[in-house]
Enzyme design. Structure first.
Site, mmCIF file in Angstrom:
data_model
loop_
_atom_site.group_PDB
_atom_site.id
_atom_site.type_symbol
_atom_site.label_atom_id
_atom_site.label_comp_id
_atom_site.label_asym_id
_atom_site.label_seq_id
_atom_site.Cartn_x
_atom_site.Cartn_y
_atom_site.Cartn_z
ATOM 1 N N HIS A 121 8.802 -36.930 47.750
ATOM 2 C CA HIS A 121 8.258 -38.111 48.406
ATOM 3 C C HIS A 121 6.785 -38.341 48.082
ATOM 4 C CE1 HIS A 121 6.177 -35.550 51.388
ATOM 5 N NE2 HIS A 121 7.271 -34.796 51.345
ATOM 6 N N ASP A 122 6.454 -39.607 47.929
ATOM 7 C CA ASP A 122 5.070 -40.059 47.783
ATOM 8 C C ASP A 122 4.416 -39.634 46.472
ATOM 9 O OD1 ASP A 122 4.881 -41.208 50.558
ATOM 10 O OD2 ASP A 122 5.204 -39.106 51.084
ATOM 11 N N GLY A 139 5.644 -32.960 47.365
ATOM 12 C CA GLY A 139 5.211 -34.281 47.791
ATOM 13 C C GLY A 139 3.778 -34.602 47.417
#
Length: 258
Positions: A121-122, A139
């Site tokens: 994520h991200d 992440g």
């Protein structure tokens, strides 16, 4: 024309542009956009909100746009955006973002993500990046253009991989990797300028000579990093590569591999 295998499951709200092909047993959920000419192989799962650009190639068993692996995530509508002409091989996992970081995971164009790789994520990936098999990002990792991660390379959260950097197979990376450099090891350590990669991209001898000079200043001069950075900023006033190096160091939060 768009061709969807009758054994595939495509949500009615998904938007598939002209020339998209979808293989058997693939599942495409709601809030998914797939750009023209993209080929999605069999047994792929694409969840949304996710947008794929044009002419991507998704190989079997990839998982695209599923929930972020973050215990704080509570079902918010975060996003995954993928550019054009990417190759995403078997069993690759690309997760959406989290609300705390703006809600977006993004891949640029012409990236080659090999089997079993993971983008958490991200993360934000630029263009023309290569991940060898099982390379994995935690992440909030940023990867700049033309970087290469060798097989089983592991990158700690919030790290950055600079442009044209080469990370050797099995590298464990817990700080930022400077642009134009090579790192390897567990834990990873710098091992000079990425000579092979720079020459493959057509960089001339004078340009490489200046990068070597900068490398010696940062890693071999014995100077404190702050002092080396000040000298690098002066050199960077007439050299875009060194200007980029200086800006990359100045923006580091986790520190650089040194």
């Amino acid at each position: 024309m768009t061709r969807i295998d009758p054994k595939a499951v495509v949500d009615p709200s998904a938007e598939l542009d002209e020339g998209v092909t979808v293989g058997p047993f693939t599942v495409i959920g709601p809030n998914v956009q797939v750009g023209a000419g993209t080929r999605v192989g069999p047994h792929v799962v694409i969840n949304g909100p996710t947008r794929l650009g044009r002419n991507n190639r998704i190989h079997p068993f990839a998982s695209i746009g599923d929930d972020p692996q973050d215990k704080k995530y509570a079902g918010e509508p975060t996003r995954l955006e993928i550019g054009d002409d990417n190759v995403i091989r078997e069993y690759v996992t690309l997760n959406r973002g989290t609300p705390e970081a703006g809600g977006l995971t993004r891949l640029g164009d012409r990236n080659w993500i090999m089997a079993y790789s993971h983008v958490a994520h991200d993360c934000r990936l630029g263009n023309d990046i290569t991940f060898a098999n099982s390379a994995s990002l935690a992440g909030h990792v940023d990867v700049e253009d033309h970087a290469i991660l060798g097989g089983f390379a592991l990158v700690h959260q919030f790290c950055r991989i600079g442009a044209y950097a080469f990370c050797g197979f099995g590298s464990v990376i817990n700080r930022d990797v400077l642009p134009f450099t090579t790192v390897s090891g567990h834990m990873a350590q710098p091992h000079g300028i990425n000579m092979v990669g720079l020459r493959r991209h057509g960089m001339g001898s004078e340009r490489i000579r200046e990068l070597k000079r900068a490398y010696r200043l940062i890693f071999k001069s014995g100077k404190r990093l702050d002092d080396a950075l000040e000298e690098l900023r002066v050199l960077g006033k007439e050299n875009p590569d060194l200007e980029h190096l200086a800006a990359f160091i100045a923006a580091s939060n986790r520190g650089i591999l040194r």
